[in-house]
Design a protein around this motif. Structure first.
Motif, PDB file in Angstrom:
ATOM      1  N   UNK A  92     -41.670  23.905  -1.951  1.00 21.69           N
ATOM      2  CA  UNK A  92     -41.300  25.158  -2.611  1.00 21.69           C
ATOM      3  C   UNK A  92     -39.832  25.452  -2.358  1.00 21.69           C
ATOM      4  N   UNK A  93     -39.321  26.391  -3.107  1.00 23.23           N
ATOM      5  CA  UNK A  93     -37.954  26.857  -2.932  1.00 23.23           C
ATOM      6  C   UNK A  93     -37.987  28.043  -1.975  1.00 23.23           C
ATOM      7  N   UNK A  94     -37.176  27.988  -0.927  1.00 20.57           N
ATOM      8  CA  UNK A  94     -37.132  29.098   0.016  1.00 20.57           C
ATOM      9  C   UNK A  94     -36.455  30.308  -0.605  1.00 20.57           C
ATOM     10  N   UNK A  95     -37.064  31.474  -0.428  1.00 30.19           N
ATOM     11  CA  UNK A  95     -36.502  32.711  -0.964  1.00 30.19           C
ATOM     12  C   UNK A  95     -36.169  33.654   0.185  1.00 30.19           C
ATOM     13  N   UNK A 113     -30.250  19.833   3.244  1.00 33.09           N
ATOM     14  CA  UNK A 113     -30.996  20.285   2.065  1.00 33.09           C
ATOM     15  C   UNK A 113     -30.767  19.290   0.931  1.00 33.09           C
ATOM     16  N   UNK A 114     -31.856  18.835   0.312  1.00 31.40           N
ATOM     17  CA  UNK A 114     -31.760  17.929  -0.836  1.00 31.40           C
ATOM     18  C   UNK A 114     -32.186  18.612  -2.120  1.00 31.40           C
ATOM     19  N   UNK A 115     -32.443  19.922  -2.050  1.00 35.55           N
ATOM     20  CA  UNK A 115     -32.758  20.697  -3.243  1.00 35.55           C
ATOM     21  C   UNK A 115     -34.238  20.801  -3.526  1.00 35.55           C
ATOM     22  N   UNK A 116     -34.530  21.589  -4.564  1.00 29.90           N
ATOM     23  CA  UNK A 116     -35.903  21.718  -5.044  1.00 29.90           C
ATOM     24  C   UNK A 116     -35.888  21.516  -6.537  1.00 29.90           C
ATOM     25  N   UNK A 117     -36.698  20.642  -7.070  1.00 27.89           N
ATOM     26  CA  UNK A 117     -37.574  19.680  -6.380  1.00 27.89           C
ATOM     27  C   UNK A 117     -36.768  18.706  -5.531  1.00 27.89           C
ATOM     28  N   UNK A 141     -29.742  27.139  -3.832  1.00 28.90           N
ATOM     29  CA  UNK A 141     -30.100  28.507  -3.495  1.00 28.90           C
ATOM     30  C   UNK A 141     -31.293  28.632  -2.571  1.00 28.90           C
ATOM     31  N   UNK A 142     -31.811  27.531  -2.065  1.00 26.06           N
ATOM     32  CA  UNK A 142     -32.950  27.588  -1.157  1.00 26.06           C
ATOM     33  C   UNK A 142     -32.527  28.260   0.150  1.00 26.06           C
ATOM     34  N   UNK A 143     -33.408  29.113   0.681  1.00 27.87           N
ATOM     35  CA  UNK A 143     -33.091  29.894   1.864  1.00 27.87           C
ATOM     36  C   UNK A 143     -33.842  29.325   3.064  1.00 27.87           C
ATOM     37  N   UNK A 144     -33.120  29.174   4.173  1.00 29.83           N
ATOM     38  CA  UNK A 144     -33.683  28.662   5.428  1.00 29.83           C
ATOM     39  C   UNK A 144     -33.472  29.681   6.533  1.00 29.83           C
ATOM     40  N   UNK A 145     -34.402  29.748   7.456  1.00 31.57           N
ATOM     41  CA  UNK A 145     -34.259  30.602   8.622  1.00 31.57           C
ATOM     42  C   UNK A 145     -34.644  29.818   9.869  1.00 31.57           C
ATOM     43  N   UNK A 146     -34.002  30.140  10.973  1.00 32.35           N
ATOM     44  CA  UNK A 146     -34.248  29.434  12.225  1.00 32.35           C
ATOM     45  C   UNK A 146     -35.309  30.180  13.023  1.00 32.35           C
TER      46      UNK A 146
END
Length: 157
Positions: A92-95, A113-117, A141-146
């Motif tokens: 999925x794409x992180x929001x 990050x290699x994107x979505x898909x 634009x995928x969102x990541x959190x630690x």
């Protein structure tokens, strides 16, 4: 006077050679002595291999690996992935509402990050840290959190 100095000389030479022998003791025996390990083997497991017994033989990885490499090798022999090297959730794409959580024992981690898909763009490396809540990939634009699992204040310079 000369006879008195020559009589004292062997004692001085013996004292210097004893001090030199103590200074040249290996670190392995020093740490074992400091830990109080006198053949009772109740300390933590040592992360260095036994080496090869034959001087002409080439040691295997299990015989010569040390430290974290040996820890990973022993884990692989038991079927355990000790560093959890599986890829992140790319289904999925992180929001902002539901970012992709990246678990870490350290308050900073490098993520590619290699994107979505998956593989929709080249790898973009993001440095996630515990000071910012969310990190966004500038390409997809995928969102990541630690998600820090360990001590968040353990950041050493």
């Amino acid at each position: 006077m000369l006879r008195a100095l020559t009589a004292v000389r062997p004692a001085v030479v013996a004292a210097k050679s004893t001090a030199r022998a103590n200074a040249l003791r290996s670190f392995a025996s020093s740490s074992r002595r400091l830990a109080g390990d006198h053949h009772d083997h109740h300390g933590p497991p040592q992360l260095y291999g036994p080496g090869t017994k034959d001087a002409d033989a080439i040691p295997s990885d299990a015989e010569q690996a040390t430290g974290l490499e040996r820890y990973q090798l022993l884990g692989r022999m038991e079927g355990v992935d000790v560093f959890d090297m599986k890829p992140l959730d790319a289904s999925r794409l992180g929001t902002l509402a539901e970012p992709i959580k990246v678990q870490s024992f350290y308050p900073e981690r490098l993520v590619g990050c290699t994107g979505f898909p998956a593989d929709s763009h080249d790898v973009i490396w993001l440095t996630l840290n515990s000071t910012l809540k969310n990190h966004r990939c500038p390409e997809c634009g995928s969102v990541y959190t630690l998600d820090v699992q360990g001590d968040a204040s353990a950041h050493h310079h």
